[in-house]
Write a protein that holds these residues in place. Structure first.
Motif, short mmCIF file in Angstrom:
data_model
loop_
_atom_site.label_atom_id
_atom_site.label_comp_id
_atom_site.label_asym_id
_atom_site.label_seq_id
_atom_site.Cartn_x
_atom_site.Cartn_y
_atom_site.Cartn_z
N VAL A 175 61.31 62.73 -29.08
CA VAL A 175 61.78 62.51 -27.87
C VAL A 175 60.63 62.40 -26.92
O VAL A 175 59.93 63.36 -26.66
CB VAL A 175 62.72 63.74 -27.28
CG1 VAL A 175 63.53 63.15 -26.01
CG2 VAL A 175 64.02 63.66 -28.59
N SER A 176 60.67 61.38 -26.02
CA SER A 176 59.47 61.34 -25.05
C SER A 176 59.69 62.10 -23.96
O SER A 176 60.83 61.89 -23.51
CB SER A 176 59.34 59.71 -24.91
OG SER A 176 60.20 59.16 -24.37
N CYS A 177 58.76 62.82 -23.48
CA CYS A 177 59.10 63.35 -22.14
C CYS A 177 58.26 62.62 -21.06
O CYS A 177 57.03 62.50 -21.04
CB CYS A 177 58.68 64.84 -22.30
SG CYS A 177 59.58 65.62 -23.58
N LYS A 178 58.80 63.03 -19.56
CA LYS A 178 58.00 62.52 -18.63
C LYS A 178 57.12 63.32 -17.85
O LYS A 178 56.20 63.18 -17.21
CB LYS A 178 59.12 61.63 -17.55
CG LYS A 178 59.69 60.45 -18.04
CD LYS A 178 60.64 59.92 -16.93
CE LYS A 178 61.52 58.65 -17.66
NZ LYS A 178 62.15 58.03 -16.66
N LYS A 179 57.71 64.74 -18.18
CA LYS A 179 56.87 65.75 -17.42
C LYS A 179 55.72 66.39 -18.17
O LYS A 179 55.79 66.12 -19.35
CB LYS A 179 57.98 66.90 -17.32
CG LYS A 179 59.07 66.71 -16.27
CD LYS A 179 60.03 67.50 -16.28
CE LYS A 179 61.16 67.40 -15.41
NZ LYS A 179 62.18 68.52 -15.36
N LYS A 180 54.92 66.81 -17.76
CA LYS A 180 53.79 67.34 -18.31
C LYS A 180 53.77 68.85 -18.91
O LYS A 180 53.37 69.27 -19.57
CB LYS A 180 52.66 67.29 -17.55
CG LYS A 180 52.04 65.85 -17.01
CD LYS A 180 50.84 65.76 -16.14
CE LYS A 180 50.76 64.23 -15.83
NZ LYS A 180 49.28 64.26 -15.03
N SER A 181 54.88 69.61 -18.34
CA SER A 181 55.24 70.81 -18.80
C SER A 181 55.59 71.08 -20.02
O SER A 181 56.13 70.11 -20.43
CB SER A 181 56.08 71.67 -17.70
OG SER A 181 56.46 72.85 -18.26
N ASN A 182 55.25 72.03 -20.97
CA ASN A 182 55.57 72.10 -22.22
C ASN A 182 56.68 73.31 -22.20
O ASN A 182 56.83 73.87 -23.45
CB ASN A 182 54.50 72.51 -23.12
CG ASN A 182 53.46 71.16 -23.41
OD1 ASN A 182 53.92 70.17 -22.90
ND2 ASN A 182 52.29 71.59 -23.90
N LYS B 233 56.61 78.31 -24.31
CA LYS B 233 56.02 76.85 -24.28
C LYS B 233 55.78 76.24 -25.72
O LYS B 233 55.45 77.21 -26.75
CB LYS B 233 54.73 76.93 -23.39
CG LYS B 233 54.61 77.08 -21.94
CD LYS B 233 53.39 76.93 -21.36
CE LYS B 233 53.31 76.90 -19.81
NZ LYS B 233 52.13 76.94 -19.06
N ILE B 234 56.11 75.22 -25.97
CA ILE B 234 55.92 74.59 -26.95
C ILE B 234 55.23 73.18 -26.99
O ILE B 234 55.34 72.49 -25.81
CB ILE B 234 57.28 74.48 -27.82
CG1 ILE B 234 58.26 73.79 -26.96
CG2 ILE B 234 57.88 75.97 -28.24
CD1 ILE B 234 59.60 73.28 -27.71
N ASP B 235 54.75 72.48 -27.99
CA ASP B 235 54.23 71.50 -28.05
C ASP B 235 54.93 70.16 -28.57
O ASP B 235 54.84 69.09 -28.57
CB ASP B 235 52.94 71.52 -28.72
CG ASP B 235 51.64 72.34 -28.02
OD1 ASP B 235 51.93 72.47 -27.04
OD2 ASP B 235 50.96 72.95 -28.77
N THR B 236 56.00 70.60 -29.15
CA THR B 236 56.77 69.67 -30.01
C THR B 236 58.17 70.03 -30.57
O THR B 236 58.43 71.25 -30.14
CB THR B 236 56.07 69.19 -31.62
OG1 THR B 236 56.58 68.24 -32.24
CG2 THR B 236 56.02 70.32 -32.40
N ASP C 249 62.99 70.89 -27.94
CA ASP C 249 61.61 70.05 -27.41
C ASP C 249 61.08 70.69 -26.28
O ASP C 249 61.62 71.11 -25.31
CB ASP C 249 61.79 68.64 -27.48
CG ASP C 249 60.70 67.91 -27.90
OD1 ASP C 249 59.54 68.19 -27.90
OD2 ASP C 249 60.77 66.66 -28.36
N LYS C 250 59.67 70.20 -25.93
CA LYS C 250 59.27 70.46 -24.58
C LYS C 250 60.04 70.16 -23.43
O LYS C 250 60.52 68.96 -23.63
CB LYS C 250 57.79 70.26 -24.48
CG LYS C 250 57.53 68.83 -24.86
CD LYS C 250 56.08 68.48 -24.93
CE LYS C 250 55.90 66.87 -25.41
NZ LYS C 250 54.26 66.90 -25.68
N ASN C 251 60.11 70.77 -22.49
CA ASN C 251 60.92 70.41 -21.18
C ASN C 251 62.57 70.73 -21.37
O ASN C 251 63.16 70.48 -20.31
CB ASN C 251 60.48 68.78 -20.69
CG ASN C 251 59.03 68.85 -20.28
OD1 ASN C 251 58.51 69.66 -19.55
ND2 ASN C 251 58.57 67.88 -20.96
#
Length: 377
Positions: A23-30, A74-77, A97-99
């Motif tokens: 899933v693509s995320c627009k936010k930078k936060s993990n 926090k997670i990266d994936t 997933d992140k966010n």
């Protein structure tokens, strides 16, 4: 996750080492947030675990008297979180997933039906659980409310009736899971249901069939590759396949090879040195051993206790046949190559070296060999 036990949770967590984000995320936060309310908590905390890089993260989440909690990390994936309730008495699985902002609501005493929301995977799985709530609850009640007395005076099911009913419910749930998978071949939830309902089947054709439904991102989900490898392993140890080669060391330090049993029936029994069911099986095996022709039938018992090594109680069984104490227990090659799901577990090998019957009842060994001998099979 439906009907999840601790061993399967471990499998889910291990696969997360290779899961990539879908899933693509627009936010930078993990950051990921998991919150909710769980009733019937007997402890003021929940244990959460997930993989981060090559390490497992274990966190304690405090809960209030109403069972409400909030957890941030926090997670990266895309990751799998296992949440344990009441000191590991029950559990559920969350995919995040992140966010993501994930919410849970349910009963710790009926964790199979906990509703998880917050992304497509969790909501698809929750929908499946909701649609099959009656079956899931019925199965739970049979397992958890069963009394050991084999009588029906108070409506209590006997052991055989219990097993038959659970098998019937499991079969119906497998059919409904397959219907969901066929209708949703690109959903990752379909791949998760395959792992849950079809992985432990004795029939590799069933697992291969449902894997064939998957398409798109579900087919690309890394654990599916593991399932395909596992399917091939199942085929290699299924009934009708030639017995996988093995080399073991028996309790007398003698090397034992699968080729040593050529041209004879071989009864392989996988046992526990401490389990009561294995003790009972050993006594039945001894009676069966006395009934067979020793020139054409051999027995081999393999102890795979995970908690005790060296296994010092094998001598108490006084087996008149070859016995092996596997140092690596459930991680041993022979357990994997022969796909041993539990103990006690018996396998009958033909004189031609083919696996004839998996999970054969110990009490049926001599009569089965006699019948097959007469038919020449």
């Amino acid at each position: 996750m439906i009907f999840l036990n601790i061993r399967k949770i471990g499998l889910y967590l291990l696969t997360c080492l290779v899961i990539f984000s879908f899933v693509s995320c627009k936010k930078k936060s993990n950051k990921v947030i998991i919150k909710g309310e769980i009733s019937n908590l007997e402890t003021p905390y929940i244990i959460a675990t997930h993989f981060s890089a090559d390490s497992i993260v274990i966190d304690t989440i405090k809960t209030n008297p109403k069972g409400s909690f909030r957890y941030e990390t926090k997670i990266d994936t895309l990751s799998t979180f296992a949440l344990y309730f009441n000191d590991y008495q029950s559990s559920t699985v969350v995919f995040a997933d992140k966010n993501d902002k994930i919410s849970l609501n349910g009963d710790a005493n009926l964790s199979d039906l906990i509703v998880v929301k917050g992304n497509e995977i969790n909501e698809d799985l929750s929908t499946f659980k909701k649609e099959n709530e009656a079956l899931i609850k019925q199965r739970f009640e049979i397992i958890n409310n069963y009394q050991s007395e084999n009588n029906r005076k108070n409506g209590v099911l006997s052991a055989n009736e219990k097993v038959a009913k659970i098998n019937s419910l499991n079969h119906e749930l497998m059919q409904r899971a397959e219907t969901f998978i066929q209708a949703n071949p690109e959903k990752i939830a379909s791949a998760i249901l395959i792992n849950e309902f079809f992985r432990d089947t004795e029939n590799p054709q069933s697992l291969e069939r449902v894997l064939g439904y998957l398409k798109g991102k579900a087919l690309e989900w890394p654990p599916v590759s593991d399932l395909k490898i596992y399917t091939q392993e199942l085929k290699e140890s299924a009934e009708g396949a030639y017995m996988p080669y093995f080399q073991l060391t028996d309790i007398n330090d003698k090397t034992i090879r699968s080729t040593d049993f050529a041209s004879k029936y071989l009864v392989m029994s996988f046992l526990s040195a401490t389990g009561s069911e294995s003790r009972e099986t050993v006594q039945v095996l001894k009676k069966e051993f006395e009934k067979v022709n020793k020139d054409s039938v051999q027995f081999l018992s393999i102890y795979i206790d995970s908690d005790i090594y060296p296994i010092t109680t094998i001598g108490n069984d006084s087996l008149p046949w070859i016995a092996v104490a596997e140092k690596r227990s459930w991680a041993s090659d022979i357990v994997r190559s022969y796909h041993i799901p539990f103990v006690p577990y018996n396998i009958l090998i033909s004189p031609g070296g083919k696996i004839q019957i998996r999970n054969i009842a110990a009490s049926q060994i001599s009569s089965t060999i006699a019948k097959k001998g007469k038919s020449g099979s």
